[in-house]
Design an enzyme around this catalytic site. Structure first.
Site, PDB file in Angstrom:
ATOM      1  N   ARG A  61     -17.957  18.940   3.359  1.00  0.00           N
ATOM      2  CA  ARG A  61     -18.508  17.279   3.106  1.00  0.00           C
ATOM      3  C   ARG A  61     -18.959  16.940   4.881  1.00  0.00           C
ATOM      4  O   ARG A  61     -18.128  17.092   5.839  1.00  0.00           O
ATOM      5  CB  ARG A  61     -16.869  17.021   2.966  1.00  0.00           C
TER       6      ARG A  61
ATOM      7  N   LYS B 251      -9.218   1.114   4.422  1.00  0.00           N
ATOM      8  CA  LYS B 251      -9.516   2.770   4.918  1.00  0.00           C
ATOM      9  C   LYS B 251     -10.543   3.641   4.353  1.00  0.00           C
ATOM     10  O   LYS B 251      -9.796   4.664   4.499  1.00  0.00           O
ATOM     11  CB  LYS B 251      -7.986   3.106   4.696  1.00  0.00           C
TER      12      LYS B 251
ATOM     13  N   LYS C  57     -10.230   2.145  14.516  1.00  0.00           N
ATOM     14  CA  LYS C  57      -8.892   1.851  14.379  1.00  0.00           C
ATOM     15  C   LYS C  57      -8.624   2.018  15.400  1.00  0.00           C
ATOM     16  O   LYS C  57      -8.074   1.457  16.965  1.00  0.00           O
ATOM     17  CB  LYS C  57      -8.488   3.206  13.706  1.00  0.00           C
TER      18      LYS C  57
ATOM     19  N   ASN D   7      -6.466  -2.977  -1.859  1.00  0.00           N
ATOM     20  CA  ASN D   7      -6.305  -1.513  -2.642  1.00  0.00           C
ATOM     21  C   ASN D   7      -4.886  -1.517  -3.250  1.00  0.00           C
ATOM     22  O   ASN D   7      -4.130  -0.215  -2.327  1.00  0.00           O
ATOM     23  CB  ASN D   7      -6.905  -0.745  -1.544  1.00  0.00           C
TER      24      ASN D   7
ATOM     25  N   GLY E 136       0.743  -0.650   0.008  1.00  0.00           N
ATOM     26  CA  GLY E 136      -0.206   0.607   0.023  1.00  0.00           C
ATOM     27  C   GLY E 136       1.056   1.159   0.444  1.00  0.00           C
ATOM     28  O   GLY E 136       1.699   1.224  -0.039  1.00  0.00           O
TER      29      GLY E 136
ATOM     30  N   SER F  45      -4.568   6.095  13.491  1.00  0.00           N
ATOM     31  CA  SER F  45      -5.213   7.337  12.844  1.00  0.00           C
ATOM     32  C   SER F  45      -5.269   8.036  13.530  1.00  0.00           C
ATOM     33  O   SER F  45      -6.062   8.293  14.755  1.00  0.00           O
ATOM     34  CB  SER F  45      -6.221   7.059  11.319  1.00  0.00           C
TER      35      SER F  45
ATOM     36  N   TYR G 187     -14.660   3.234   9.597  1.00  0.00           N
ATOM     37  CA  TYR G 187     -13.921   3.100   9.549  1.00  0.00           C
ATOM     38  C   TYR G 187     -12.639   3.682  10.434  1.00  0.00           C
ATOM     39  O   TYR G 187     -11.910   3.000  11.735  1.00  0.00           O
ATOM     40  CB  TYR G 187     -13.307   4.323   8.516  1.00  0.00           C
TER      41      TYR G 187
ATOM     42  N   ASN H  44     -11.044  10.408  -2.718  1.00  0.00           N
ATOM     43  CA  ASN H  44     -11.821  10.955  -1.587  1.00  0.00           C
ATOM     44  C   ASN H  44     -10.732  11.695  -1.708  1.00  0.00           C
ATOM     45  O   ASN H  44     -11.452  12.932  -0.714  1.00  0.00           O
ATOM     46  CB  ASN H  44     -12.024   9.961  -0.683  1.00  0.00           C
TER      47      ASN H  44
ATOM     48  N   THR I  75      -7.936  10.125  13.561  1.00  0.00           N
ATOM     49  CA  THR I  75      -9.103  10.238  13.204  1.00  0.00           C
ATOM     50  C   THR I  75      -9.675  10.169  14.408  1.00  0.00           C
ATOM     51  O   THR I  75     -11.059   9.612  14.738  1.00  0.00           O
ATOM     52  CB  THR I  75      -9.707   8.914  11.953  1.00  0.00           C
TER      53      THR I  75
ATOM     54  N   ASP J  48     -16.814  16.290   8.279  1.00  0.00           N
ATOM     55  CA  ASP J  48     -15.238  16.813   8.575  1.00  0.00           C
ATOM     56  C   ASP J  48     -15.233  17.787   9.343  1.00  0.00           C
ATOM     57  O   ASP J  48     -16.349  18.463   9.525  1.00  0.00           O
ATOM     58  CB  ASP J  48     -15.120  17.670   7.069  1.00  0.00           C
TER      59      ASP J  48
ATOM     60  N   PHE K 261      -0.230  -2.444   8.742  1.00  0.00           N
ATOM     61  CA  PHE K 261      -0.822  -1.244   8.436  1.00  0.00           C
ATOM     62  C   PHE K 261      -2.524  -1.625   7.345  1.00  0.00           C
ATOM     63  O   PHE K 261      -3.410  -1.459   7.005  1.00  0.00           O
ATOM     64  CB  PHE K 261      -0.410  -1.104   6.785  1.00  0.00           C
TER      65      PHE K 261
END
Ligand code: UFG
Length: 343
Positions: free
Chosen positions: A291, A84, A152, A35, A10, A124, A148, A197, A126, A294, A80
């Site tokens: 979006r 995602k 994590k 991916n 990746g 992440s 997602y 994205n 995130t 966000d 990894f």
């Protein structure tokens, strides 16, 4: 002893393979190419001039993973592998939970069976949800807004729990901010399937003429120009952080979370302008609605990484833009050559 890299074909995985090999580590790579492409594995070998075992194995395939651990001496795993895409995870939650969680549980079970108890995990920013302030330190409250992100955060907790009853486990949770850019060779980089994205791959496709213009998602955020602010980090800097994390994992036990970011926040329009300056290519854009999901601003306090790992980001924004564009141009040249040789 070797470092096993799951998802090594990746974007971040392939750059990490290069840096580990160049730092003198032996590596073993696993990827299911869901991916990513085999060409990335070949490119890592070309860049480094080194060979290594590669297995096309899915983490849900426990027997396949058993074989990887039986045939190699693995003392640390950089994990990894996982799905995602934020939007896709909202549409296909079961697929995300099954793949990311079950695959990781199987990985841990096989690791334990082989006495391998060192894990560097690809987490992440995130997991910080919508932070109440910036810069973000590792002790901020954790929350997520999509499946997602939830995988994590759940995996951070699962890996942390492994360390509670067993003092031999070492888990380093690396929380990445926004990795962009590519290796200077132009042989590996970020190349998502379909319409991208994320901001930088989208900008590159606009610059390449494949997409008409960039949609800037919102210009009414409480930021210096109204557009979203993120901590963009060169993927090569990020990859080097993993080399430090592997060394750290070999010397420490227990669970530790560490931000990998630059500590600097740039807006969407800052990125557009930096890209234009670095490459000389115009990026037409239009302001579009925000979006969903966000957040206005997200950037790291990277001081723990410096203190604990002895690592800090070196590359600037223009290097990131130039190298991302170099990858796309080189890729187009390679594809052009392939087409001509087929004719
Ligand atoms: N943006 C646009 N137009 C686009 C794409 C993005 O304006 O076409 C904006 C976004 O609104 C945001 C910024 O560019 O303000 C960055 O967006 P990205 O999609 O590149 O990145 P995100 O910060 O949304 O998400 C990234 C990763 C996630 C990870 C998160 C952690 O993609 O996997 O960082 O903070 F969870």
């Amino acid at each position: 002893m070797s470092v096993l890299i799951t998802g090594g074909a990746g974007f971040i995985g392939s750059h990490t393979c290069v840096e580990l090999l160049q730092a003198g580590e032996e590596i073993v790579v696993v990827d299911n190419f869901v991916n990513s492409k085999p060409a990335a594995v070949e490119a890592v070998k070309t860049i480094t001039g080194k060979d290594f075992p590669f297995y096309e194995v899915d983490l849900l395939d426990e027997e396949g993973l058993e074989r990887v651990f039986s045939e190699n001496q693995i003392d640390c795993v950089i994990h990894f592998a996982g799905l995602k895409a934020v939007g896709e995870s909202v549409q296909q939650p079961l697929r995300y939970y099954h793949n990311n969680l079950t695959g990781s549980l199987i990985l841990c079970r096989v690791m334990e069976r082989h006495g391998c108890k060192r894990m560097v995990f690809s987490s992440s920013a995130t997991v910080y949800g919508n932070p109440h302030t910036v810069p973000i330190t590792e002790d901020f409250p954790l929350s997520t807004t999509n499946p997602y992100g939830s995988t994590k955060l759940m995996l951070e907790r699962i890996f942390g729990d492994l360390c509670v009853p067993d003092p031999e486990w070492s888990v380093t949770l690396l929380r990445y901010f926004n990795p962009i850019g590519a290796h200077e060779s132009g042989l590996i980089g970020e190349d998502p399937n379909g319409i991208p994205n994320n901001l930088m791959p989208y900008i590159c496709q606009v610059a390449a003429g494949k997409l008409d213009h960039l949609n800037v998602f919102g210009n009414d955020y409480p930021t210096h120009d109204g557009t979203g602010v993120r901590d963009y980090i060169h993927v090569v800097d990020l990859a080097k952080g993993h080399c430090n994390a592997v060394r750290y994992a070999r010397q420490h036990t227990g669970c530790d979370a560490i931000n990998l970011g630059t500590g600097k926040g740039y807006s969407v329009l800052d990125i557009v302008h930096a890209f234009e300056t670095a490459t000389g290519v115009k990026v037409p854009y239009e302001i579009a609605p925000r979006r969903a999901g966000d957040i206005p601003t997200c950037y790291a306090d990277p001081s723990k990484a410096k203190r604990v790992l002895g690592w800090e980001a070196k590359y600037g924004l223009e290097d990131m833009c130039r190298s991302a564009w170099n990858y796309i141009q080189k890729k187009q040249e390679r594809e052009g050559k392939e087409r001509r040789s087929e004719d």
